[in-house]
Design a protein around this motif. Structure first.
Motif, mmCIF file in Angstrom:
data_model
loop_
_atom_site.group_PDB
_atom_site.id
_atom_site.type_symbol
_atom_site.label_atom_id
_atom_site.label_comp_id
_atom_site.label_asym_id
_atom_site.label_seq_id
_atom_site.Cartn_x
_atom_site.Cartn_y
_atom_site.Cartn_z
ATOM 1 N N ALA A 28 -0.316 -0.737 10.914
ATOM 2 C CA ALA A 28 0.557 0.095 11.746
ATOM 3 C C ALA A 28 2.019 -0.268 11.511
ATOM 4 O O ALA A 28 2.881 0.602 11.378
ATOM 5 C CB ALA A 28 0.204 -0.085 13.219
ATOM 6 N N GLU A 29 2.311 -1.562 11.435
ATOM 7 C CA GLU A 29 3.695 -2.000 11.243
ATOM 8 C C GLU A 29 4.240 -1.455 9.919
ATOM 9 O O GLU A 29 5.358 -0.950 9.852
ATOM 10 C CB GLU A 29 3.762 -3.531 11.261
ATOM 11 C CG GLU A 29 5.178 -4.063 11.159
ATOM 12 C CD GLU A 29 5.262 -5.588 11.175
ATOM 13 O OE1 GLU A 29 4.210 -6.249 11.130
ATOM 14 O OE2 GLU A 29 6.401 -6.102 11.222
ATOM 15 N N ALA A 82 2.614 4.118 15.622
ATOM 16 C CA ALA A 82 3.394 3.976 14.384
ATOM 17 C C ALA A 82 4.051 5.301 14.011
ATOM 18 O O ALA A 82 5.186 5.334 13.538
ATOM 19 C CB ALA A 82 2.504 3.497 13.241
ATOM 20 N N GLU A 113 3.022 -2.693 19.741
ATOM 21 C CA GLU A 113 2.344 -3.408 18.663
ATOM 22 C C GLU A 113 2.222 -4.896 19.000
ATOM 23 O O GLU A 113 1.187 -5.514 18.741
ATOM 24 C CB GLU A 113 3.100 -3.186 17.349
ATOM 25 C CG GLU A 113 2.450 -3.788 16.114
ATOM 26 C CD GLU A 113 1.071 -3.230 15.764
ATOM 27 O OE1 GLU A 113 0.690 -2.165 16.273
ATOM 28 O OE2 GLU A 113 0.378 -3.909 14.974
ATOM 29 N N SER A 128 -0.595 -5.429 21.348
ATOM 30 C CA SER A 128 -1.884 -5.366 20.679
ATOM 31 C C SER A 128 -2.128 -6.634 19.844
ATOM 32 O O SER A 128 -3.237 -7.166 19.808
ATOM 33 C CB SER A 128 -1.940 -4.081 19.849
ATOM 34 O OG SER A 128 -2.615 -4.283 18.649
ATOM 35 N N ARG A 129 -1.086 -7.130 19.195
ATOM 36 C CA ARG A 129 -1.236 -8.371 18.423
ATOM 37 C C ARG A 129 -1.613 -9.527 19.342
ATOM 38 O O ARG A 129 -2.445 -10.364 19.002
ATOM 39 C CB ARG A 129 0.069 -8.725 17.709
ATOM 40 C CG ARG A 129 0.520 -7.717 16.684
ATOM 41 C CD ARG A 129 -0.081 -7.972 15.325
ATOM 42 N NE ARG A 129 0.413 -6.993 14.362
ATOM 43 C CZ ARG A 129 1.454 -7.208 13.563
ATOM 44 N NH1 ARG A 129 2.081 -8.353 13.602
ATOM 45 N NH2 ARG A 129 1.841 -6.276 12.721
#
Ligand code: ADP
Ligand code: ZN
Length: 727
Positions: free
Chosen positions: A570-571, A604, A620, A623-624
């Motif tokens: 996604a990043e 994203a 994000e 989520s990480r």
């Protein structure tokens, strides 16, 4: 003490050599049964390890230390952190050629030379097109860029010396060594410092006022003037006698950037990149080592460049994946840049429009300081991004090709108005999957576990990993049934654009279309001169020049990278979409970005559409954290490659050795076949270790080392600390 092949070893210094044995020099030492091995002096212990009979160091190989004390410290730190054998990064840090030779003579000093097209050059250009391709390409570039430092041309066309010479003989180009000031009218506008915006000035004050080691993140949107901040910070420190190191992702794609440094600082800049010959790289390295050039602009490996009196380390596009070395000893140059600055007492400046989440988290924890340039220069608006929801469109519009009606209309309108467009798709080839309609068998690489990509122009099925090539047959080799091609690549986008706009000048920029760095520069230069209306390409088109004529950017499929089995998928997608969107509307005319996607709601894509880095990062990072990925946990990937049985046995033996060492603070994922299970005929397995504390991972490394050095299945074992990709 000298570091030899694998490990640090202690030697006695005979008195006649005492004066010459200094930190950072290479020495010859007896090693094992060999009378002479090369080592690096990395320290002077006061006592010898117990029970060791010391031998005498034989000879000092260099007349000056190859590594300054800050570099010695950096290399030792890096070898320990990245779990590589001592000496391995020392070797990687030296320019090719020097490893074999002794570090001696300095080369002659060069003056800054400039290249420029002459008055009638533009008219003569077409006549060169057929007869002299290389000259044509170089002249095209000069016409697009005007008077430029010769170094920029060398970067853009590593083999362009003969072509330039021929052009000067024809009177179409000239080379001069005149000073910048004397050339008034032809002066590159950016050679002199620009008056800064308030935000740029604040960033500059912060960076130059640090008065010692500090790390800054310069988070500035595309076109916000980050480079100008780097240039002026370096300029100030240079006036105070300090040197600078600037790391950039890829010089071949951005010769303009290297040119801006040369234009401002002239001969004081040394360039280090892969486009140079070994001899040239060696010469640049020596210029730095002897303080004849105090500013180094280079790619990843330049983090080890011998810049003297280092005052500032800049990492441009710090999020870029190219800073991670994947083969050879794996290291992350961006992270080493921070360590280098610390060891030298210098300032570290990391710049990006889309900072990596690791760097962002470091600013939140107060380890790095945040500086922001939230607006474009001249308050140019960020281009509006429109999402084209392919699923919804399919429900209302029965049939359309890979350019949806909204994108096709926008493209036609843009070209119709005489403006330029970029079409981006991160996949090469024509069709990414070829399979049999009768039996379903796909065309796969015989030595890699991947499907083959059909390249229409060459009529071949190609493996993008090992280069395997085979003719494409219309019938299935297994059952004789008819074959169909699925999945879209840039070749097909090019064909679609040509079909849609038969009058338009459409060209493609990807690794298939352009062979060398010179070709890349030539295509980009033609685009800059508006001789191309539509440029289709892979991520090569997301970097490079500032194209004021581009008012439309079309992303053909935003989702290509989203489904990869990698926690950074996604990043990376967010970064790519933001970078490519940033190419639109950089000139006076407003830009527009259309993004075709099956996942308009995924963060994203949705956040890139609203230019909302903060919101993307928030989601994000959450989520990480929830899944225990970096930046909240540290990873070490252990990669195993070998025969099918051997790789498996080795992976299992590694897991067995790790188990008793895991404790409660380390998690082991695997062993499992890697996502790319087979490459070049070798089976691949992977173990992933995860912990909050990096020292816990070093404990695992100690437990695994005996197995890794003598793998039971004969496979190769590699440790990858802070892995970039998990494929
Ligand atoms: P970034 O590195 O953030 O993408 P650049 O430094 O390349 O941005 O700046 C974008 C454009 O704006 C360049 O053409 C640059 O010359 C110009 N620029 C930068 N700073 C200024 C300034 N203070 N005044 C006028 N133009 C500027
Ligand atoms: Zn292959």
């Amino acid at each position: 003490m000298a570091a030899a092949v694998r490990g640090t070893f202690t030697y006695r210094v005979p008195s006649h050599l005492a004066a010459e044995v200094t930190l950072g020099r290479r020495v010859a030492v007896p090693f094992g049964r060999s009378p002479r091995a090369t080592g690096y002096v990395v320290g002077f212990p006061t006592s010898a390890p117990a029970g060791v009979e010391l031998r005498d160091l034989a000879e000092v190989l260099d007349t000056f230390p190859l590594f300054t004390p800050d570099l010695v410290k950096l290399l030792r730190w890096a070898e320990e952190y990245y779990l590589c054998p001592p000496g391995e990064l020392h070797r990687a840090a030296l320019p090719p050629g020097l490893n074999a030779r002794r570090g001696k003579a300095a080369p002659a000093r060069r003056g800054v030379e400039w290249a420029a097209p002459t008055e009638g050059a533009a008219e003569a250009l077409p006549s060169l097109a057929r007869r002299a391709r290389a000259q044509h390409a170089v002249l095209e570039y000069l016409l697009a860029r005007g008077r430029i430092p010769l170094e920029e041309l060398r970067t853009a066309f590593p083999q362009g010396r003969a072509a330039l010479l021929a052009l000067t003989r024809r009177g179409l180009a000239r080379v001069d060594a005149g000073s910048r000031v004397a050339q008034g009218g032809l002066l590159d506008a950016r050679a002199e410092p620009l008056p800064l915006t308030a935000e740029q000035a604040a960033a500059l004050e912060a960076v130059t006022g640090a008065g010692g080691f500090a790390t800054y993140l310069l988070h500035g949107v595309t076109g916000s003037g980050k480079t100008e901040v780097y240039l002026q910070a370096i300029g100030r420190l240079r006036a105070a006698g300090k040197g600078a190191l600037v790391l950039v992702p890829e010089i071949a794609l951005t010769p303009q950037l290297a040119g801006r440094f040369r234009a401002r600082f002239g001969d004081d800049v040394a360039l280090l990149h892969s486009g140079l010959s070994d001899a040239e790289r060696h010469a640049e390295w020596l210029r730095l080592r002897h303080g004849e050039a105090r500013i180094c602009v280079g790619v990843r490996s330049a983090v080890f460049a011998p810049v003297q009196e280092l005052g500032i380390v800049v990492v441009d596009e710090e999020h870029d994946g190219s800073f991670k070395q994947e083969d050879g000893p794996p290291y992350q140059a961006r992270d080493l840049a921070v360590v280098r600055a610390r060891e030298a007492g210098a300032v570290c400046l990391l710049g990006s429009a889309t900072p990596s989440l690791e760097t962002l988290e470091n600013t939140r924890r107060g380890r790095y300081r945040l500086l922001e340039l939230p607006r474009r220069i001249d308050d140019r608006p960020m281009p509006p991004v429109e999402l084209v929801d392919l699923a919804r469109l399919r429900r209302t519009v029965p049939a359309f090709g890979l350019l949806s009606p909204p994108l096709a209309d926008a493209l036609a309108a843009t070209v119709g108005e005489g403006r330029q467009a970029i079409l981006f798709l991160n996949r090469r080839g024509f069709q990414t999957l070829v399979l049999c309609e009768a039996c379903g068998q796909e065309a796969r690489c015989p030595s890699c576990a991947v499907s083959l990509t059909f390249h229409q122009r060459r009529g071949l099925l190609l493996c993008h990993y090992c280069g395997h090539a085979e003719r494409r047959t219309d019938d299935c080799p297994a059952c004789g049934g008819p074959r169909i091609g699925l999945g879209v690549g840039t070749e097909q986008v090019e064909a679609a654009a040509r079909k849609l706009l038969p009058e338009a000048r459409v060209e493609r920029l990807d690794r298939d279309a352009v062979g060398s760095a010179g070709d890349v520069a030539a295509v980009l230069a033609r685009f800059a001169r508006r001789e191309i209306d539509v440029l289709v390409g892979t991520q090569m088109v997301t970097k490079g020049h500032d194209f004021p004529g581009v008012t439309l950017v079309g992303v053909v499929l935003a989702d290509t990278g989203l489904s990869l089995p990698d926690f950074r998928a996604a990043e990376r997608t967010f970064q790519l979409l933001t970078q490519v969107a940033g190419r639109a509307g950089r000139g006076g005319d407003a830009g527009r970005v259309l993004v075709q996607t099956w996942n308009p709601g995924t963060p994203a894509v949705a956040c890139a559409a609203t230019h909302d880095y903060a919101r993307f990062a928030e989601q994000e990072l959450a989520s990480r954290r929830a899944h225990g990925w970096p930046p909240y946990q540290r990873l070490v990937a252990v990669r195993v490659e070998g025969s099918e049985a051997g790789a498996r046995r080795t992976a299992e033996a590694l897991a067995a050795a790790a188990l008793p060492a895991l404790g409660s603070d380390v998690a082991m994922l695997g062993p499992a076949p890697a996502a790319l299970e087979r490459l070049r005929g070798r089976s691949r397995w992977q173990l992933l270790f995860r912990a909050a504390d990096p020292s816990a991972l070093r404990r695992i490394h100690r437990a695994l080392r005996p197995v890794a050095e003598h793998p039971p299945g004969g496979a190769a074992v590699r440790f990858d600390v802070d892995p970039n990709a998990l494929l």
